[in-house]
Design a protein around this motif. Structure first.
Motif, short mmCIF file in Angstrom:
data_model
loop_
_atom_site.label_atom_id
_atom_site.label_comp_id
_atom_site.label_asym_id
_atom_site.label_seq_id
_atom_site.Cartn_x
_atom_site.Cartn_y
_atom_site.Cartn_z
N THR A 125 3.47 2.39 -10.32
CA THR A 125 2.80 2.24 -11.58
C THR A 125 1.63 1.26 -11.36
OG1 THR A 125 4.62 0.64 -11.91
CG2 THR A 125 4.94 2.90 -12.82
N THR A 126 1.93 0.34 -10.08
CA THR A 126 0.92 -0.40 -9.86
C THR A 126 0.35 -0.61 -8.35
OG1 THR A 126 2.61 -2.35 -9.48
CG2 THR A 126 1.67 -2.22 -11.58
N GLY A 127 -0.61 -0.83 -7.74
CA GLY A 127 -0.85 -1.14 -6.59
C GLY A 127 -2.24 -1.48 -6.51
N ASP A 128 -2.58 -1.63 -5.13
CA ASP A 128 -4.12 -2.09 -4.89
C ASP A 128 -5.07 -0.79 -4.77
OD1 ASP A 128 -3.07 -4.65 -4.88
OD2 ASP A 128 -3.14 -4.85 -2.83
N ALA A 145 -18.01 1.24 -0.24
CA ALA A 145 -16.73 1.04 -1.05
C ALA A 145 -16.80 -0.19 -1.54
CB ALA A 145 -15.76 0.68 0.49
N SER A 146 -15.87 -0.20 -2.72
CA SER A 146 -15.63 -0.99 -3.76
C SER A 146 -14.92 -2.32 -3.41
CB SER A 146 -15.31 -0.55 -5.10
OG SER A 146 -13.95 -0.30 -5.01
N THR A 147 -14.86 -3.32 -4.21
CA THR A 147 -13.80 -4.18 -4.00
C THR A 147 -12.51 -3.75 -4.04
OG1 THR A 147 -14.08 -5.16 -6.20
CG2 THR A 147 -15.55 -6.10 -4.62
N VAL A 148 -11.48 -4.35 -3.67
CA VAL A 148 -10.12 -3.85 -3.54
C VAL A 148 -9.73 -4.44 -5.11
CG1 VAL A 148 -7.81 -4.13 -2.90
CG2 VAL A 148 -9.62 -3.61 -1.36
N PHE A 149 -8.90 -3.76 -6.16
CA PHE A 149 -8.57 -3.99 -7.29
C PHE A 149 -7.04 -4.40 -7.09
CE2 PHE A 149 -12.58 -2.24 -8.42
CZ PHE A 149 -12.70 -2.77 -9.49
N GLU A 150 -6.53 -5.43 -6.99
CA GLU A 150 -5.18 -5.94 -6.73
C GLU A 150 -4.40 -5.68 -7.81
OE1 GLU A 150 -5.43 -9.57 -5.02
OE2 GLU A 150 -6.26 -9.11 -3.43
N ASN A 151 -3.06 -5.37 -7.58
CA ASN A 151 -1.86 -4.91 -8.63
C ASN A 151 -2.49 -4.31 -10.10
OD1 ASN A 151 -0.23 -6.37 -6.92
ND2 ASN A 151 -1.10 -8.31 -7.47
N ASN A 186 -2.65 0.05 0.33
CA ASN A 186 -1.76 -0.08 1.14
C ASN A 186 -1.20 0.83 1.89
OD1 ASN A 186 -1.61 -2.77 0.42
ND2 ASN A 186 -0.32 -2.46 -1.51
N THR A 187 -1.19 2.10 1.27
CA THR A 187 -0.69 3.25 1.82
C THR A 187 -1.89 4.42 2.49
OG1 THR A 187 -0.68 4.43 -0.14
CG2 THR A 187 1.19 3.14 0.39
N GLY A 188 -2.94 4.05 2.10
CA GLY A 188 -3.99 5.08 2.32
C GLY A 188 -3.98 6.24 1.66
N ILE A 189 -2.91 6.52 0.64
CA ILE A 189 -2.82 7.56 -0.08
C ILE A 189 -4.10 7.78 -1.21
CG2 ILE A 189 -1.50 8.89 -1.96
CD1 ILE A 189 0.91 7.50 -0.87
N THR A 190 -4.58 9.26 -1.27
CA THR A 190 -5.75 9.27 -2.06
C THR A 190 -5.17 9.72 -3.49
OG1 THR A 190 -7.03 10.33 -0.27
CG2 THR A 190 -7.65 10.88 -2.50
N LEU A 191 -5.51 8.68 -4.38
CA LEU A 191 -5.02 8.92 -5.91
C LEU A 191 -6.18 9.91 -6.75
CD1 LEU A 191 -4.49 5.09 -6.59
CD2 LEU A 191 -2.92 6.94 -5.39
N GLY A 192 -7.12 10.08 -6.28
CA GLY A 192 -8.12 10.85 -7.09
C GLY A 192 -9.43 11.14 -6.25
N GLY A 193 -9.94 12.32 -6.49
CA GLY A 193 -11.04 12.63 -5.91
C GLY A 193 -11.13 13.52 -4.81
#
Length: 226
Positions: A125-128, A145-151, A186-193
């Protein structure tokens, strides 16, 4: 006697002038026509010759180092700019003439990416998270690459991210550049795209993308100044 000499000289002068006019070649002529006022990077540019004379051979110089001897000039420009196209016409007598035409090539630039929904099956439910743009589906380094959106809380979607990058080409539907990934850093998992079914479609100022998750990119058209 004097009048006869003048008359003879005038007659010879007229004959000589007429012979010179007869020897002046009639150059092949025509007009280069295109279907669009301007194009976009990776558009297929088609240029046609409307000729008013007998043309045996045509040679296109597209102004980007590419040439063609085809009747219809076809070229893909990979960089925006104003290109000076030259078309050399040759008739059956070997006479040549050069026609010129400017071709304006613009570029789409993305200015905002919006993540609407993450991929099904992602349980966190949350992540960077971070947006990355690449030139292919491989694991090559992103060109932006964009900045990292934390939490980030994924329940608070959509997520809007400001960007300023060139987007692919001007075709209505393309399946390559740019490849866009929303990743969990944190995991490198692709969430979208990125996904096997990912495709890109321009529509009313927005760049819609299907595949893993759903998102869109708002863009503007930038044309080079003369």
């Amino acid at each position: 006697m004097k009048n006869k000499i003048l008359l003879t000289f005038s007659t010879l002068l007229i004959i000589f002038s007429c012979n010179n006019e007869d020897q002046t070649p009639i150059l092949p002529t025509g007009i280069i026509e295109s279907s669009k006022e301007f194009y976009v990077v990776r558009d297929l540019v088609e240029l046609k010759l409307e000729s008013s004379s007998l043309v045996e051979k045509v040679t296109w110089d597209f102004g980007n180092g590419e040439t063609s001897d085809n009747q219809i000039g076809r070229v893909l420009y990979t960089e925006p700019g104003i290109y000076e196209v030259k078309l050399t016409l040759t008739d059956t007598n070997g006479n040549t003439n050069v026609l010129n035409k400017k071709v304006i090539v613009g570029q789409y630039y993305g200015y905002e990416a919006i993540l609407h929904r993450i991929s099904n099956g992602y349980d966190e439910t949350t992540g960077d998270v971070q947006l990355q743009l690449r030139n292919s589906f491989s694991d090559e380094e992103p060109f932006w690459a964009s900045t990292v959106f934390e939490n980030f809380n994924f329940e608070d979607l959509p997520l809007a991210i400001e960007i300023d990058v060139p987007l692919g080409g001007g075709n209505e539907y393309i399946v390559d550049s740019p490849v866009v990934r929303f990743i969990e850093t944190n995991t490198g998992i692709t969430l979208g795209g990125q996904g096997a079914s990912t495709g890109y479609q321009y529509f009313e100022g927005e760049f819609f993308v299907g595949g893993l998750g759903t998102y869109s990119i708002k863009y503007r058209l930038v044309l080079p100044e003369e």
